[in-house]
Design an enzyme around this catalytic site. Structure first.
Site, PDB file in Angstrom:
ATOM      1  N   CYS A 340      29.639 -39.363  61.875  1.00  0.00           N
ATOM      2  CA  CYS A 340      30.172 -38.973  63.182  1.00  0.00           C
ATOM      3  C   CYS A 340      31.522 -39.595  63.531  1.00  0.00           C
ATOM      4  O   CYS A 340      32.396 -38.887  64.044  1.00  0.00           O
ATOM      5  CB  CYS A 340      29.153 -39.186  64.303  1.00  0.00           C
ATOM      6  SG  CYS A 340      28.054 -40.572  64.107  1.00  0.00           S
ATOM      7  N   ARG A 369      23.302 -47.127  53.652  1.00  0.00           N
ATOM      8  CA  ARG A 369      22.777 -48.061  54.640  1.00  0.00           C
ATOM      9  C   ARG A 369      21.984 -49.132  53.917  1.00  0.00           C
ATOM     10  O   ARG A 369      21.192 -48.824  53.026  1.00  0.00           O
ATOM     11  CB  ARG A 369      21.871 -47.322  55.633  1.00  0.00           C
ATOM     12  CG  ARG A 369      22.623 -46.269  56.406  1.00  0.00           C
ATOM     13  CD  ARG A 369      21.704 -45.467  57.298  1.00  0.00           C
ATOM     14  NE  ARG A 369      22.463 -44.403  57.942  1.00  0.00           N
ATOM     15  CZ  ARG A 369      21.934 -43.470  58.715  1.00  0.00           C
ATOM     16  NH1 ARG A 369      20.622 -43.495  58.938  1.00  0.00           N
ATOM     17  NH2 ARG A 369      22.687 -42.554  59.264  1.00  0.00           N
ATOM     18  N   LYS A 475      16.992 -38.023  70.960  1.00  0.00           N
ATOM     19  CA  LYS A 475      16.910 -37.095  69.832  1.00  0.00           C
ATOM     20  C   LYS A 475      15.716 -36.162  69.976  1.00  0.00           C
ATOM     21  O   LYS A 475      14.743 -36.495  70.640  1.00  0.00           O
ATOM     22  CB  LYS A 475      16.685 -37.861  68.510  1.00  0.00           C
ATOM     23  CG  LYS A 475      17.571 -39.039  68.270  1.00  0.00           C
ATOM     24  CD  LYS A 475      17.390 -39.570  66.852  1.00  0.00           C
ATOM     25  CE  LYS A 475      16.147 -40.410  66.716  1.00  0.00           C
ATOM     26  NZ  LYS A 475      15.919 -40.880  65.345  1.00  0.00           N
ATOM     27  N   HIS A 521      24.810 -34.190  67.596  1.00  0.00           N
ATOM     28  CA  HIS A 521      24.663 -34.547  66.174  1.00  0.00           C
ATOM     29  C   HIS A 521      23.455 -33.766  65.680  1.00  0.00           C
ATOM     30  O   HIS A 521      22.436 -33.730  66.360  1.00  0.00           O
ATOM     31  CB  HIS A 521      24.329 -36.032  65.978  1.00  0.00           C
ATOM     32  CG  HIS A 521      25.248 -36.985  66.666  1.00  0.00           C
ATOM     33  ND1 HIS A 521      25.933 -37.949  65.987  1.00  0.00           N
ATOM     34  CD2 HIS A 521      25.572 -37.150  67.974  1.00  0.00           C
ATOM     35  CE1 HIS A 521      26.633 -38.689  66.846  1.00  0.00           C
ATOM     36  NE2 HIS A 521      26.428 -38.225  68.058  1.00  0.00           N
TER      37      HIS A 521
END
Length: 649
Positions: A340, A369, A475, A521
Site C-alpha cells: 500500500c 514479513r 476488515k 485495500h
RNA sequence: GCUGACGUAGCUCAGGGGUAGAGCACUUCCUUGGUAAGGAAGAGGUCGGGAGUUCAAAUCUCCUCGUCAGCUCCA
C-alpha cells in the site's frame, strides 16, 4: 407444580421437585439413559436440579446428538480429566477447562519439579475410564464468595481465586464429581458413566488468560465419546484429514518445497506448482481487467521513510527483517511488508481529479514479513509471499459501491475454486485497546459502518470479531478451514481513512477544492501461497482440470507404440492441452497405477487396437473407463469440460 | 518467541553403545505387456549440525538448526 412445554408443543404437568432427568424418565428409559443436559427456555442447565415451578417452561432434553449435548459432555470430561490428573499429580493447580469445537482442554500449572509430557497420557486415560465407571454424579453446589475464596486459598490456587474475584457473590457454584471439586458455572452431564471412551490428544503451552505477559500453563487437549466406536472413527477421520495436508500432497505431487539453506518460511515453487500458480494469476489478472483495475509494479524494498510515513515502521519495525543499508550506511531500506505505501506514492505522482476516481491499482506484490518461527506453517504461514493486492482510491460516496463490487469479486473467486463453505468475518478494532490502532475515532466509525453496511447489502452472513482489525482500519475477512479444521484468512477487504491522511492524498473536487480520498485495500486470494495451500487441502490434489499441471498422460502398451504415442502427443498439443508420454519400460498396470497416484485426470492408452483403429482408449482418474474415442472427439470433450469450469466462474 | 514431541537413503519408516536396515523411487539387464505394483542385479547414508561422556556414539548428555501440535502474534 412444574408445567412443561415440549418441542412438539405438547404440555405436561409434573410434581414439584421434578428434574429434567425425571422428565426424561417419564418418557422412556432409553432417553433417561442418554440425556446429557437440558435446555430450559433456551438456557442449558443440569439434568439433576429441580425445575422451576409455576411458570410454564419450554424444555428440550439434550443428548449426544445435540451440539450442546456434546459440549456439556466435553466440559464434564475436562473435569474428569482434571480428577484423574489430580490423582497422579496432587500438587497441580487447575486454571480453566472448557469444551471446544472438537473435545476439550484443561490448563494447569504443574509444580516446577514435575515435567509433564505425552508419555503420561496412557495412564491418565486409563484412570479417567476407571473413574467414569464409578458413575459419579456431577453435584452442583451454590457457595458464597467467602466460602469459594476460603476453599481455593487453602488449595493455594491463585488462578481460581483470580476468577472468583471477577464473579458476583450469590452466583458462584462448585461442581463435585467423585473426589474432585471445581469452581464452575456448569452445566454438567448427570454422571461420569456417560464417558465411555477418551483420548488425550496433545500437550501444549498456553498463557494464562491468553496474555503472553502471563505465566505459561500446561494445556492438555482431549476428546471423549459415549461409545468406543465413535472414538475410533473420529481418530480415523483425523488420519484421513492428514492425508489431505497440503505439505504432504505438495511434496508427493512436486508442487513446492522448502530448503533450510534458502531459509525458514521461504517457499520454492517447483515447475508443477509454479504452473498452477501462474494459472491462478492469469485468471485473476483477467478478472481484474474486467472490473476496471490497472496493473502497477513496484520494487521489493522501500526506504525506511516510506514506512515511517505509513505507520508500519512504528507498528512492526522492531519485528521486521532488519533494514538493508547502503554502503555508506546513511540510508535504510526495508523488505516490502505491504504494497500500500508504494501504491500511495503512485497515486501522489500526479494531481488527481474527482473525474479520475475511483482509481484501482493492482499488483501481484511479493512481500516479506518476519513471522515468529513457531508460527510458520507450510504454505499457509510463510515469510515471503505474493498477494493479489490492489488499492482503490475513491471519493467517500463511492466507498459503499466499490466495497460491494470487491465482495462480488471475492465471492466469484471462492465459487470458481469450489470453496462453498467460508466464514465472512467482520474484523473491528478492540474498543478497549484503542492504542493499538492509528487514526481518529470518527474515521474508524465511518470505516466500520461502511463495512457492516456493505455486508448487509450483499446479504452476507457474517460474524463480528473485535480486536481483529488491521491497525489502520477494519476488515471484512473471508476465512476457509483447512483439512483439520483450522481457520485461515484468505480474501480480505479493508476500508482505510487513515493512510490517505498520512500520505496526504488528495483530489480536486467539482467545487474546485482539494479533498481526501478513501482507500480500500483488497486481496481476493489473499496470499497465493495460502490460497493454494487451502485449494490443495480442499481438492486433495485433484485440482479442477483447467488448473491441473498435467492434464493427461499417454500410456503405450509396449514400446512398439512409443513413436506413435509421441506423434499423438504432438497432435494433442495443438489443442492447448497439457500432458506427456510415459515411455518407461513398464507394464501397463504399473503405468496406470503411477498415473493414478499422480492424480492425472486422463490416461490415454495406446496399443495395437488403438493404432489400427486410429482411436484412443481413455481412462479417467479414479478408474472410470471411457472406452475408445477419436482424438478429435476426446479433445473436444476435454475442452468443453474446461470451458464449463471456467464459465461457472 | 514460548511449551511439548520429532529429525536415520529421494519418499515412507524400522533399529537404539560394538562394521547402517526394509519397502517404494532410481540405474542396468531380462521381459514386450491391455486398465492400480512382471523379474533379476546394482547404486545410494560421516543416522540434521557442533561439542562432551566412553576403548567405542546413529544410539547417552549438552548446545544449535529444522520440522510437527498448541499458545502468543499475524500490516
Amino acid at each position: 407444580m412444574v408445567i412443561i412445554q415440549f418441542p412438539d408443543n405438547s404440555i405436561k404437568k409434573f410434581p414439584s421437585g421434578t428434574s429434567a432427568l425425571d422428565v426424561a424418565n417419564s418418557i422412556s428409559e432409553g432417553l433417561a439413559r442418554n440425556v446429557l443436559a437440558a435446555k430450559v427456555n433456551n438456557k442449558v442447565i443440569d439434568t439433576l436440579i429441580p425445575l422451576e415451578e409455576n411458570n410454564q417452561l419450554k424444555l428440550e432434553l439434550l443428548t449426544w446428538k445435540d451440539d450442546q449435548g456434546k459440549e456439556t459432555m466435553w466440559h464434564s470430561s475436562a473435569h474428569l480429566m482434571a480428577e484423574a490428573i489430580h490423582f497422579y499429580y496432587p500438587k497441580v493447580k487447575f486454571a480453566i477447562g472448557p469444551p471446544i469445537e472438537h473435545g476439550f482442554y484443561y490448563d494447569m500449572e504443574f509444580p516446577k519439579e514435575t515435567s509433564f509430557s505425552s508419555e503420561s497420557f496412557l495412564k491418565i486415560e486409563k484412570k479417567i475410564l476407571e473413574l467414569a465407571k464409578e458413575k459419579n454424579e456431577y453435584k452442583r453446589k451454590l457457595v458464597t464468595k467467602k466460602e469459594a475464596i476460603k476453599y481455593f486459598t487453602e488449595k493455594n490456587n491463585n488462578y481460581k481465586l483470580e476468577l472468583i474475584n471477577d464473579l458476583e457473590d450469590g452466583q458462584i457454584t462448585f461442581y463435585q464429581q467423585g473426589q474432585f471439586i471445581d469452581l464452575c458455572k456448569g452445566p454438567h452431564i448427570p454422571h461420569t458413566g456417560h464417558i465411555k471412551a477418551v483420548k488425550l490428544l496433545n500437550v501444549a503451552g498456553a498463557y494464562w488468560k491468553g496474555d503472553e505477559k502471563n505465566k505459561q500453563l500446561t494445556r492438555i487437549y482431549g476428546i471423549s465419546f459415549p461409545k468406543k466406536k465413535e472414538l475410533t472413527s473420529h481418530l480415523e477421520r483425523l488420519e484421513e484429514a492428514k492425508k489431505r495436508d497440503h505439505r504432504k500432497i505438495g511434496k508427493n505431487m512436486s508442487l513446492f518445497m522448502f530448503s533450510k539453506k534458502v531459509g525458514q518460511g521461504l517457499p520454492l515453487w517447483l515447475p508443477k506448482g509454479a504452473f498452477l500458480r501462474s494459472q491462478l494469476v492469469d485468471f485473476m489478472k483477467q478478472t481484474q481487467l474486467k472490473f476496471g483495475y490497472q496493473p502497477v509494479i513496484t520494487p521489493h524494498i522501500g526506504s525506511k521513510e516510506l514506512y515511517v510515513c505509513s505507520g508500519h515502521y512504528d507498528k512492526y519495525g522492531e519485528d521486521s527483517f532488519q533494514p538493508i543499508k547502503t554502503p555508506d550506511a546513511n540510508e535504510e531500506f526495508f523488505l516490502k511488508p505491504m504494497n500500500c505505501p508504494h501504491h500511495c506514492e503512485i497515486y501522489k505522482s500526479e494531481p488527481r481529479s474527482y473525474k479520475d476516481l475511483p482509481i484501482r491499482f493492482a499488483e501481484f506484490g511479493t512481500v516479506y514479513r518476519y513471522e515468529q518461527s513457531g508460527e510458520l506453517h507450510g504454505l499457509t504461514r510463510v515469510r515471503g509471499f505474493t498477494q493479489d493486492d490492489a488499492h482503490i482510491f475513491a471519493m467517500p460516496h463511492q466507498v459503499q459501491s466499490e466495497f460491494e463490487s470487491v465482495i462480488d469479486i471475492v465471492l466469484y473467486v471462492l465459487k470458481a475454486m469450489g470453496f462453498d463453505k467460508y466464514i465472512a468475518q467482520i474484523s473491528l478494532r478492540d474498543p478497549k485497546k484503542k492504542e493499538k490502532y492509528i487514526g481518529s475515532d470518527e474515521n474508524w466509525q465511518l470505516a466500520e459502518e461502511a463495512i457492516i453496511q456493505s455486508a448487509k447489502n450483499k446479504n452476507l452472513e457474517t460474524t463480528i470479531e473485535y480486536g481483529e482489525a488491521a491497525f489502520y482500519g477494519p476488515k471484512l475477512d473471508f476465512m476457509i478451514k483447512d483439512a483439520i479444521g483450522r481457520k485461515w484468512q484468505l480474501g480480505t477487504i479493508q476500508v482505510d481513512y487513515n493512510l490517505p491522511e498520512r500520505f496526504q492524498l488528495e483530489y480536486k473536487g467539482s467545487d474546485d477544492k482539494m479533498h481526501r480520498p478513501v482507500m480500500i485495500h483488497r486481496a481476493p486470494f489473499g496470499s497465493l501461497e495460502r490460497f493454494i495451500a487451502l485449494l490443495i487441502e480442499h481438492t486433495g490434489g485433484n485440482f479442477p482440470l483447467w488448473l491441473t499441471p498435467v492434464q493427461f498422460i499417454i500410456l503405450p502398451i509396449s514400446k512398439k507404440y512409443n513413436e506413435y504415442c509421441y506423434k499423438l502427443l504432438n497432435s494433442i498439443k495443438n489443442y492447448d492441452i497439457r500432458g506427456h508420454v510415459d515411455d518407461r519400460n513398464e507394464t501397463t498396470g504399473k503405468k496406470i497405477r503411477d498415473a493414478e497416484l499422480k492424480k492425472i485426470p486422463y490416461m490415454l492408452i495406446i496399443g495395437e487396437k488403438e493404432v489400427t483403429e486410429n482411436q484412443i482408449s481413455v481412462r479417467e482418474h479414479g478408474g472410470n473407463n471411457l472406452g475408445s474415442i477419436k482424438e478429435g472427439d476426446l479433445m473436444q470433450m476435454i475442452k468443453e469440460k474446461i470451458d464449463k469450469e471456467i464459465e461457472k466462474n
